[in-house]
Design a protein around this motif. Structure first.
Motif, PDB file in Angstrom:
ATOM      1  N   TRP A 193       0.824  -1.089   0.011  1.00  0.00           N
ATOM      2  CA  TRP A 193       0.012   0.076   0.030  1.00  0.00           C
ATOM      3  C   TRP A 193       0.733   1.392   0.185  1.00  0.00           C
ATOM      4  O   TRP A 193       0.486   2.056  -0.740  1.00  0.00           O
ATOM      5  CB  TRP A 193      -1.064   0.022   1.298  1.00  0.00           C
ATOM      6  N   ILE A 194       1.782   1.216   0.808  1.00  0.00           N
ATOM      7  CA  ILE A 194       2.999   2.397   0.772  1.00  0.00           C
ATOM      8  C   ILE A 194       3.525   2.665  -0.537  1.00  0.00           C
ATOM      9  O   ILE A 194       3.479   3.737  -0.965  1.00  0.00           O
ATOM     10  CB  ILE A 194       3.747   2.203   1.989  1.00  0.00           C
ATOM     11  N   LEU A 195       4.053   1.441  -1.005  1.00  0.00           N
ATOM     12  CA  LEU A 195       4.518   1.472  -2.479  1.00  0.00           C
ATOM     13  C   LEU A 195       3.518   2.129  -3.433  1.00  0.00           C
ATOM     14  O   LEU A 195       3.891   2.947  -4.384  1.00  0.00           O
ATOM     15  CB  LEU A 195       5.092   0.161  -2.849  1.00  0.00           C
ATOM     16  N   ASP A 196       2.255   1.710  -3.405  1.00  0.00           N
ATOM     17  CA  ASP A 196       1.249   2.161  -4.436  1.00  0.00           C
ATOM     18  C   ASP A 196       0.855   3.768  -4.068  1.00  0.00           C
ATOM     19  O   ASP A 196       0.822   4.441  -5.001  1.00  0.00           O
ATOM     20  CB  ASP A 196      -0.011   1.376  -4.183  1.00  0.00           C
ATOM     21  N   THR A 197       1.007   4.360  -2.824  1.00  0.00           N
ATOM     22  CA  THR A 197       0.796   5.524  -2.635  1.00  0.00           C
ATOM     23  C   THR A 197       2.130   6.300  -3.133  1.00  0.00           C
ATOM     24  O   THR A 197       1.763   7.509  -3.708  1.00  0.00           O
ATOM     25  CB  THR A 197       0.637   5.699  -0.892  1.00  0.00           C
ATOM     26  N   VAL A 198       3.170   6.051  -3.096  1.00  0.00           N
ATOM     27  CA  VAL A 198       4.229   6.531  -3.727  1.00  0.00           C
ATOM     28  C   VAL A 198       4.066   6.660  -5.235  1.00  0.00           C
ATOM     29  O   VAL A 198       4.492   7.695  -5.936  1.00  0.00           O
ATOM     30  CB  VAL A 198       5.770   5.814  -3.243  1.00  0.00           C
ATOM     31  N   HIS A 199       3.708   5.445  -5.718  1.00  0.00           N
ATOM     32  CA  HIS A 199       3.613   5.360  -7.007  1.00  0.00           C
ATOM     33  C   HIS A 199       2.646   6.243  -7.752  1.00  0.00           C
ATOM     34  O   HIS A 199       2.868   7.160  -8.725  1.00  0.00           O
ATOM     35  CB  HIS A 199       2.903   4.060  -7.584  1.00  0.00           C
ATOM     36  N   VAL A 200       1.469   6.496  -6.954  1.00  0.00           N
ATOM     37  CA  VAL A 200       0.393   7.345  -7.457  1.00  0.00           C
ATOM     38  C   VAL A 200       0.998   8.791  -7.421  1.00  0.00           C
ATOM     39  O   VAL A 200       0.510   9.759  -8.021  1.00  0.00           O
ATOM     40  CB  VAL A 200      -0.767   7.047  -6.757  1.00  0.00           C
ATOM     41  N   VAL A 206       9.029   2.252  -9.184  1.00  0.00           N
ATOM     42  CA  VAL A 206       8.273   1.781  -7.977  1.00  0.00           C
ATOM     43  C   VAL A 206       7.286   0.818  -8.528  1.00  0.00           C
ATOM     44  O   VAL A 206       6.956  -0.249  -7.789  1.00  0.00           O
ATOM     45  CB  VAL A 206       7.525   2.954  -7.163  1.00  0.00           C
ATOM     46  N   ASN A 207       6.669   1.092  -9.647  1.00  0.00           N
ATOM     47  CA  ASN A 207       5.518   0.123 -10.060  1.00  0.00           C
ATOM     48  C   ASN A 207       6.079  -1.172 -10.485  1.00  0.00           C
ATOM     49  O   ASN A 207       5.614  -2.321 -10.141  1.00  0.00           O
ATOM     50  CB  ASN A 207       4.939   0.606 -11.465  1.00  0.00           C
ATOM     51  N   LEU A 208       7.488  -1.212 -10.921  1.00  0.00           N
ATOM     52  CA  LEU A 208       8.098  -2.495 -11.082  1.00  0.00           C
ATOM     53  C   LEU A 208       8.356  -3.301  -9.669  1.00  0.00           C
ATOM     54  O   LEU A 208       8.201  -4.430  -9.756  1.00  0.00           O
ATOM     55  CB  LEU A 208       9.424  -2.195 -11.835  1.00  0.00           C
ATOM     56  N   CYS A 209       8.828  -2.554  -8.636  1.00  0.00           N
ATOM     57  CA  CYS A 209       8.951  -3.244  -7.486  1.00  0.00           C
ATOM     58  C   CYS A 209       7.659  -3.799  -6.990  1.00  0.00           C
ATOM     59  O   CYS A 209       7.769  -4.974  -6.382  1.00  0.00           O
ATOM     60  CB  CYS A 209       9.414  -1.896  -6.317  1.00  0.00           C
ATOM     61  N   ILE A 210       6.476  -3.140  -7.029  1.00  0.00           N
ATOM     62  CA  ILE A 210       5.242  -3.501  -6.707  1.00  0.00           C
ATOM     63  C   ILE A 210       4.955  -4.841  -7.453  1.00  0.00           C
ATOM     64  O   ILE A 210       4.541  -5.934  -6.748  1.00  0.00           O
ATOM     65  CB  ILE A 210       4.063  -2.641  -7.046  1.00  0.00           C
ATOM     66  N   ALA A 211       5.206  -5.008  -8.799  1.00  0.00           N
ATOM     67  CA  ALA A 211       4.748  -6.155  -9.405  1.00  0.00           C
ATOM     68  C   ALA A 211       5.737  -7.353  -9.213  1.00  0.00           C
ATOM     69  O   ALA A 211       5.217  -8.223  -8.920  1.00  0.00           O
ATOM     70  CB  ALA A 211       5.117  -5.732 -11.013  1.00  0.00           C
ATOM     71  N   CYS A 212       6.758  -7.050  -8.986  1.00  0.00           N
ATOM     72  CA  CYS A 212       7.926  -8.091  -8.528  1.00  0.00           C
ATOM     73  C   CYS A 212       7.401  -8.733  -7.110  1.00  0.00           C
ATOM     74  O   CYS A 212       7.543  -9.856  -6.855  1.00  0.00           O
ATOM     75  CB  CYS A 212       9.305  -7.629  -8.664  1.00  0.00           C
ATOM     76  N   LEU A 213       7.114  -7.828  -6.179  1.00  0.00           N
ATOM     77  CA  LEU A 213       6.717  -8.201  -4.759  1.00  0.00           C
ATOM     78  C   LEU A 213       5.386  -9.098  -4.880  1.00  0.00           C
ATOM     79  O   LEU A 213       5.470 -10.234  -4.212  1.00  0.00           O
ATOM     80  CB  LEU A 213       6.403  -7.045  -3.830  1.00  0.00           C
ATOM     81  N   VAL A 214       4.561  -8.592  -5.524  1.00  0.00           N
ATOM     82  CA  VAL A 214       3.194  -9.247  -5.605  1.00  0.00           C
ATOM     83  C   VAL A 214       3.330 -10.777  -6.320  1.00  0.00           C
ATOM     84  O   VAL A 214       2.818 -11.703  -5.919  1.00  0.00           O
ATOM     85  CB  VAL A 214       2.238  -8.539  -6.466  1.00  0.00           C
ATOM     86  N   GLN A 215       4.192 -10.709  -7.461  1.00  0.00           N
ATOM     87  CA  GLN A 215       4.228 -11.974  -8.343  1.00  0.00           C
ATOM     88  C   GLN A 215       5.273 -12.892  -7.524  1.00  0.00           C
ATOM     89  O   GLN A 215       5.138 -14.153  -7.724  1.00  0.00           O
ATOM     90  CB  GLN A 215       4.806 -11.980  -9.554  1.00  0.00           C
ATOM     91  N   THR A 216       5.958 -12.627  -6.504  1.00  0.00           N
ATOM     92  CA  THR A 216       6.973 -13.388  -5.753  1.00  0.00           C
ATOM     93  C   THR A 216       6.065 -14.025  -4.674  1.00  0.00           C
ATOM     94  O   THR A 216       6.166 -15.162  -4.518  1.00  0.00           O
ATOM     95  CB  THR A 216       8.063 -12.517  -5.254  1.00  0.00           C
TER      96      THR A 216
END
Length: 104
Positions: free
Chosen positions: A53-60, A94-104
């Motif tokens: 959620w924090i990473l998504d906030t930073v992304h937006v 940041v979006n790439l980090c989110i995608a990697c974390l979620v898919q891991t």
């Protein structure tokens, strides 16, 4: 013809930003509901949800900065499109980090 192409690009960028903001609102609601409905989950899972959620906030936030730069600060300045603003690259990272974390 070049002005019409730029206008279409700006409109598409604006619509994409608005859809992203709506989805962020849904994500925020889901995060809130998760913490209210699953208080017994482990600390690791709660921490993971909070980090996402924090990473998504930073992304937006970064996306909003890039939109402001192109749609307000540099409105009508065609040369501004030649160099991308720093927040656009940071937002992608940041979006790439989110995608990697979620898919891991």
């Amino acid at each position: 013809m070049a002005t019409a192409d730029l206008s279409n690009t700006l409109g598409t960028e604006f619509i994409g930003g608005m859809i992203s903001a709506i989805l962020y609102g849904i994500t925020t609601l889901q995060t809130y509901l998760y913490f209210m409905n699953y208080p017994d989950d482990g600390v690791a899972v709660k921490l993971f949800v909070m980090i996402i959620w924090i990473l998504d906030t930073v992304h937006v936030s970064l996306m909003c900065h890039a939109l402001y730069y192109y749609l307000v600060s540099s409105y009508g300045v065609v040369s501004a499109w030649a160099d991308n603003v720093w927040s656009l690259y940071a937002s992608i990272t940041v979006n790439l980090c989110i995608a990697c974390l979620v898919q891991t």
